[in-house]
Design an enzyme around this catalytic site. Structure first.
Site, mmCIF file in Angstrom:
data_model
loop_
_atom_site.group_PDB
_atom_site.id
_atom_site.type_symbol
_atom_site.label_atom_id
_atom_site.label_comp_id
_atom_site.label_asym_id
_atom_site.label_seq_id
_atom_site.Cartn_x
_atom_site.Cartn_y
_atom_site.Cartn_z
ATOM 1 N N PHE A 128 0.845 -1.193 0.000
ATOM 2 C CA PHE A 128 0.000 0.000 0.000
ATOM 3 C C PHE A 128 0.882 1.245 0.000
ATOM 4 O O PHE A 128 1.841 1.323 0.783
ATOM 5 C CB PHE A 128 -0.904 -0.025 1.239
ATOM 6 C CG PHE A 128 -2.000 0.988 1.209
ATOM 7 C CD1 PHE A 128 -3.139 0.782 0.445
ATOM 8 C CD2 PHE A 128 -1.892 2.155 1.938
ATOM 9 C CE1 PHE A 128 -4.160 1.718 0.424
ATOM 10 C CE2 PHE A 128 -2.910 3.104 1.920
ATOM 11 C CZ PHE A 128 -4.040 2.879 1.159
ATOM 12 N N ASP A 199 1.040 -4.727 8.679
ATOM 13 C CA ASP A 199 -0.101 -3.833 8.510
ATOM 14 C C ASP A 199 -1.339 -4.715 8.344
ATOM 15 O O ASP A 199 -1.440 -5.473 7.377
ATOM 16 C CB ASP A 199 0.122 -2.943 7.280
ATOM 17 C CG ASP A 199 -0.974 -1.912 7.094
ATOM 18 O OD1 ASP A 199 -2.101 -2.149 7.569
ATOM 19 O OD2 ASP A 199 -0.710 -0.876 6.451
ATOM 20 N N TYR A 224 -11.522 1.963 10.562
ATOM 21 C CA TYR A 224 -12.725 2.326 9.789
ATOM 22 C C TYR A 224 -13.104 1.326 8.711
ATOM 23 O O TYR A 224 -14.063 1.520 8.003
ATOM 24 C CB TYR A 224 -12.574 3.722 9.176
ATOM 25 C CG TYR A 224 -11.316 3.949 8.366
ATOM 26 C CD1 TYR A 224 -11.211 3.498 7.062
ATOM 27 C CD2 TYR A 224 -10.242 4.642 8.908
ATOM 28 C CE1 TYR A 224 -10.061 3.701 6.336
ATOM 29 C CE2 TYR A 224 -9.080 4.856 8.188
ATOM 30 C CZ TYR A 224 -9.000 4.383 6.887
ATOM 31 O OH TYR A 224 -7.856 4.587 6.170
ATOM 32 N N LYS A 225 -12.309 0.247 8.572
ATOM 33 C CA LYS A 225 -12.636 -0.742 7.544
ATOM 34 C C LYS A 225 -13.534 -1.818 8.156
ATOM 35 O O LYS A 225 -14.673 -1.532 8.486
ATOM 36 C CB LYS A 225 -11.339 -1.287 6.941
ATOM 37 C CG LYS A 225 -10.630 -0.193 6.123
ATOM 38 C CD LYS A 225 -9.253 -0.589 5.635
ATOM 39 C CE LYS A 225 -8.675 0.547 4.782
ATOM 40 N NZ LYS A 225 -7.221 0.426 4.580
ATOM 41 N N ARG A 373 -13.155 -3.687 -7.219
ATOM 42 C CA ARG A 373 -12.888 -4.371 -5.956
ATOM 43 C C ARG A 373 -14.197 -4.526 -5.181
ATOM 44 O O ARG A 373 -14.958 -3.562 -5.047
ATOM 45 C CB ARG A 373 -11.883 -3.518 -5.167
ATOM 46 C CG ARG A 373 -11.204 -4.204 -4.044
ATOM 47 C CD ARG A 373 -10.091 -3.336 -3.491
ATOM 48 N NE ARG A 373 -10.611 -2.112 -2.874
ATOM 49 C CZ ARG A 373 -9.991 -1.464 -1.881
ATOM 50 N NH1 ARG A 373 -8.836 -1.905 -1.424
ATOM 51 N NH2 ARG A 373 -10.504 -0.368 -1.377
HETATM 52 C C1 PLP Z 1 -6.481 1.656 4.369
HETATM 53 C C2 PLP Z 1 -5.032 1.394 4.563
HETATM 54 C C3 PLP Z 1 -4.235 2.279 5.271
HETATM 55 C C4 PLP Z 1 -4.830 3.572 5.733
HETATM 56 O O1 PLP Z 1 -3.966 4.422 6.374
HETATM 57 P P1 PLP Z 1 -4.559 5.772 7.008
HETATM 58 O O2 PLP Z 1 -3.410 6.366 7.697
HETATM 59 O O3 PLP Z 1 -5.696 5.382 7.890
HETATM 60 O O4 PLP Z 1 -5.074 6.610 5.897
HETATM 61 C C5 PLP Z 1 -2.929 1.927 5.515
HETATM 62 N N1 PLP Z 1 -2.410 0.763 5.059
HETATM 63 C C6 PLP Z 1 -3.159 -0.101 4.335
HETATM 64 C C7 PLP Z 1 -2.564 -1.373 3.851
HETATM 65 C C8 PLP Z 1 -4.480 0.202 4.055
HETATM 66 O O5 PLP Z 1 -5.221 -0.637 3.342
#
Ligand code: PLP
Length: 414
Positions: A128, A199, A224-225, A373
């Site tokens: 990511f 992560d 939030y996911k 997705r």
């Molecule tokens: C959604 C996501 C994030 C989000 O990071 P934020 O700091 O909350 O914006 C980080 N890493 C991965 C792999 C994600 O899917």
């Protein structure tokens, strides 16, 4: 194709689903099939009631007294303990704070500090972006002494060597949904004396995770996911208990101080996970996340995984059977064991097709350059939703309903 279930068979599966009662715990619009809970979970009813209470009573009436009376001060830890139960960690190993990006920075800095002689951060080329940006920024800040070594997934274990400080990986890939073997890669890192930083953004609340069982050192994840804490909800971080007091935090803040209300210099970190706090916690957002996590109290994560596999398998089978010949191809692992709780399909016009689907009430998302997705959160997605979504996708493709200017105009957030 004859063994594909029809809608009635899907309804029967829903009637026998051990998680079926949980759907009613969410506020979901009647005309929507929501397949984007991997990006933003829907609103749990517990959150609405909790926020009303926090606003009217705790903040409105209690005012500053609520830091003690409503125990706001310990909310990051209490929320962390709820999350710990979902990711194979013990109470006191997880804390809710900041964003995933900021927590990554804090823990990457911790890892580099714990392996001072080593120069290399190993990660995956397709990780990511924020994870790679954070690594790049940390390296620049530390004077460019470190190297970010990016390889493709199959080469990861082989890329770890005696100069590797940390293996920095996302457990479930945000595009394809491919899931790494967390225990095996953690072992590979440890075999070379490196630390493993995971992560769990697409893992927590979606698949079983056993951080303690794997001996994982450090982890971060998203509120939030699949945890449904609301837009921009606080994230979480995990530090293995025996490492917690060995780390000088990257950000010295008063909430991570041993005695914040003595207001005394110099900085002295608290013991345990609390030293990873920085500033004042966002009580409204944390309260929402806390209430959302109440839903998980009696949920068997093995049942979540079983349903997740059933839903994603069903979607792959239905889409491949119905939509063959429309330029669609599976971009997720076919083997459910290797797949998280999402399915991605490639299509040349993925953006427009997804917009046309959303216009019909089937909400997934688009990831550049060509992925549609679909996330399948087992707490509220039903087998009939999967059936209807596959039917809608077929209708959009067969009618070329996507081939309109309004579906091609890119919005700021995809
Ligand atoms: C959604 C996501 C994030 C989000 O990071 P934020 O700091 O909350 O914006 C980080 N890493 C991965 C792999 C994600 O899917």
């Amino acid at each position: 194709m004859s063994d594909l279930p029809d809608r009635e068979a899907c309804a029967k599966l829903d009637a026998a689903d051990p998680l079926r009662r949980l759907r009613d715990a969410f506020t979901l619009p009647a005309d929507v099939i929501y397949l984007d809970g991997n990006s933003l979970g829907p609103l749990p009813k517990t959150v609405r009631a909790r926020l009303a209470h926090v606003l009217e009573s705790e903040w409105g009436e209690g005012l500053i007294r609520s830091w003690n009376d409503a125990d706001w001060i310990n909310l990051p830890r209490r929320v962390g303990d709820r999350i710990a139960a979902l990711i194979g960690a013990r109470p006191g190993e997880v804390i809710a704070a900041d964003s995933t990006s900021i927590n990554l920075f804090k823990l990457l800095a911790a890892a580099l500090q714990l392996r001072p002689g080593r120069r290399v951060i190993v990660s995956e080329r397709g990780n990511f972006p924020t994870d790679l940006y954070v690594a790049q920024g940390a390296i620049e800040l530390l004077g460019g002494r470190h190297e970010l070594r990016l390889v493709d997934a199959p080469a990861l274990a082989g890329a770890i060597d005696a100069d590797t400080a940390v293996l920095l990986l996302t457990h479930i890939d945000f595009k394809s949904g491919r899931m790494h073997d967390l225990a095996a890669l953690t072992r590979a890192a440890h075999a070379s004396g490196a630390l493993a930083l995971w992560d769990l953004a697409h893992s927590a609340g979606a698949v079983p995770v056993d951080l303690n069982g794997a001996g994982a050192d450090l982890a971060v994840g998203c509120g939030y996911k699949y945890l449904n804490g609301g837009p921009g909800a606080p994230a979480f971080l995990y530090v293995r208990r025996d490492l917690q007091d060995a780390v000088r935090p990257a950000l010295f803040g008063w909430m991570g101080h041993a005695r914040p209300f003595e207001f005394a210099a110099p900085y002295e970190p608290a013991t345990g996970i609390v030293r990873q706090l920085v500033g004042t916690p966002a009580i409204l957002s944390l309260s929402a996340l806390d209430a959302a996590l109440e839903l998980w109290q009696d949920v068997d994560i093995a049942a979540v995984r079983a349903k997740s596999i059933a839903l994603t398998e069903l979607f792959v089978r239905l889409v491949e059977a119905r939509c063959a010949g429309f330029g669609i191809s599976l971009a997720s692992p076919r083997d459910a064991v290797m797949r998280g709780s999402q399915v991605s399909f490639r299509h040349e016009e993925a953006y427009a097709v997804m917009q046309a689907l959303i216009a019909r009430g089937v909400i997934g998302d688009f990831r550049a350059p060509d992925l549609m997705r679909f996330g399948f959160a087992p707490l509220y997605v039903r087998h009939v939703d999967v059936f209807d979504a596959a039917l809608a996708l077929h209708a959009v493709l067969a009618s070329r309903a996507w081939d309109r200017p309004q579906f091609r105009a890119r919005a700021a957030v995809t």
